[in-house]
Design a protein around this motif. Sequence first.
Motif, PDB file in Angstrom:
ATOM      1  N   ARG A  26       0.820  -1.215   0.000  1.00 55.81           N
ATOM      2  CA  ARG A  26       0.000   0.000   0.000  1.00 55.81           C
ATOM      3  C   ARG A  26       0.851   1.260   0.000  1.00 55.81           C
ATOM      4  N   HIS A  71       2.767   1.814  -3.470  1.00 53.73           N
ATOM      5  CA  HIS A  71       1.960   2.381  -4.552  1.00 53.73           C
ATOM      6  C   HIS A  71       1.500   3.803  -4.239  1.00 53.73           C
ATOM      7  N   GLU A  72       1.232   4.088  -2.995  1.00 54.39           N
ATOM      8  CA  GLU A  72       0.916   5.464  -2.612  1.00 54.39           C
ATOM      9  C   GLU A  72       2.064   6.394  -3.011  1.00 54.39           C
ATOM     10  N   GLY A  76       0.198  -2.581  -9.255  1.00 55.66           N
ATOM     11  CA  GLY A  76      -0.597  -1.414  -8.896  1.00 55.66           C
ATOM     12  C   GLY A  76      -1.983  -1.449  -9.495  1.00 55.66           C
ATOM     13  N   GLU A  89      -3.945  -3.761  -7.371  1.00 57.27           N
ATOM     14  CA  GLU A  89      -4.306  -3.173  -6.080  1.00 57.27           C
ATOM     15  C   GLU A  89      -5.461  -2.190  -6.208  1.00 57.27           C
ATOM     16  N   ILE A  90      -5.419  -1.310  -7.203  1.00 55.38           N
ATOM     17  CA  ILE A  90      -6.486  -0.314  -7.299  1.00 55.38           C
ATOM     18  C   ILE A  90      -7.830  -0.966  -7.637  1.00 55.38           C
ATOM     19  N   TRP A 111      -9.178  -0.981  -3.806  1.00 55.99           N
ATOM     20  CA  TRP A 111      -9.897   0.289  -3.793  1.00 55.99           C
ATOM     21  C   TRP A 111     -11.287   0.166  -4.398  1.00 55.99           C
ATOM     22  N   TYR A 116      -2.085   1.804 -15.347  1.00 52.43           N
ATOM     23  CA  TYR A 116      -1.936   2.098 -13.909  1.00 52.43           C
ATOM     24  C   TYR A 116      -2.242   3.559 -13.626  1.00 52.43           C
ATOM     25  N   TRP A 138      -5.661   5.564 -11.860  1.00 54.98           N
ATOM     26  CA  TRP A 138      -5.504   6.484 -10.737  1.00 54.98           C
ATOM     27  C   TRP A 138      -5.881   7.920 -11.128  1.00 54.98           C
ATOM     28  N   LEU A 147     -13.975   4.863  -9.494  1.00 56.08           N
ATOM     29  CA  LEU A 147     -12.597   4.833  -8.992  1.00 56.08           C
ATOM     30  C   LEU A 147     -12.214   6.169  -8.373  1.00 56.08           C
ATOM     31  N   THR A 170     -10.878   6.560  -4.496  1.00 55.48           N
ATOM     32  CA  THR A 170      -9.500   6.984  -4.186  1.00 55.48           C
ATOM     33  C   THR A 170      -9.389   8.455  -3.787  1.00 55.48           C
TER      34      THR A 170
END
Length: 259
Positions: free
Chosen positions: A121, A124-125, A152, A155-156, A160, A226, A230, A254, A258
Amino acid sequence: MNGRALIDLTRLLDILEIEATVLAETVDGAREELRIPNCPGLTVGETARHIGSVYRMALAWIRTGDSPETWQREPGPFQSLRDYVITGTRELVDELARHDPAEPCSTWWAADPTYGFWRRRMAHETVIHRVDVQAATDLPIGEIADEVAVDGIDEILTLWFGHRLTVQGVVGTTDGTVAVRAGEKAWLVRVTTGGLGAWRVPGRDIDRADRGRVDAEITGPPSNVYRYLWGRMPERAVNREGDIDAINQMWALLRLATR
């Protein structure tokens, strides 16, 4: 659902430290009021404060075993933004390095209650916000390795989108399934008026049963996909085919997940 990373967790810890250093050095000397592209209202200074604060929040969570109520959210007296980020990174990395990533640890995702969750986490942050400050200062955007970007994306979509929005009780306005492909991996993202979900597909191929209910597909180089997911790259950075409304709904959800 298996929430474990698709990349070696030792490497993710190294990535966290390296990316945080690049972020801190980029912020050092930059004008704090510079705007982050594609993130309305966010500036370089706010990004550095956010990332330094998140490191300290994560460290407090790891040490206490629960979501903390208080932690250092701003640089201390005479502490630069660079040092605020660097000191936060070092403490967090040192703590994570003391534990096997498979060791149980309190997190906010039941699918991965391990120290490895925090390695992933926080890595990627940091990658995403490193890209932010480089873009804001008109510096060349450093490369994101394909395997980092693929992890990534996973993960999202799974954490998320699939988890966080479900916990918040968010649902779609219409039903639709979007396939996402990057590198040698693929995912299915399902939105319905009754709930949401996202899951990995074994390998890159989507089987015939799932293919029949896919309404749209997003493909592209892993780094582009990716950053697009985001909200850091425009639509033209990826290939979007099929029902664009289904893709737009997923993308909007999304942003909610996020924010």
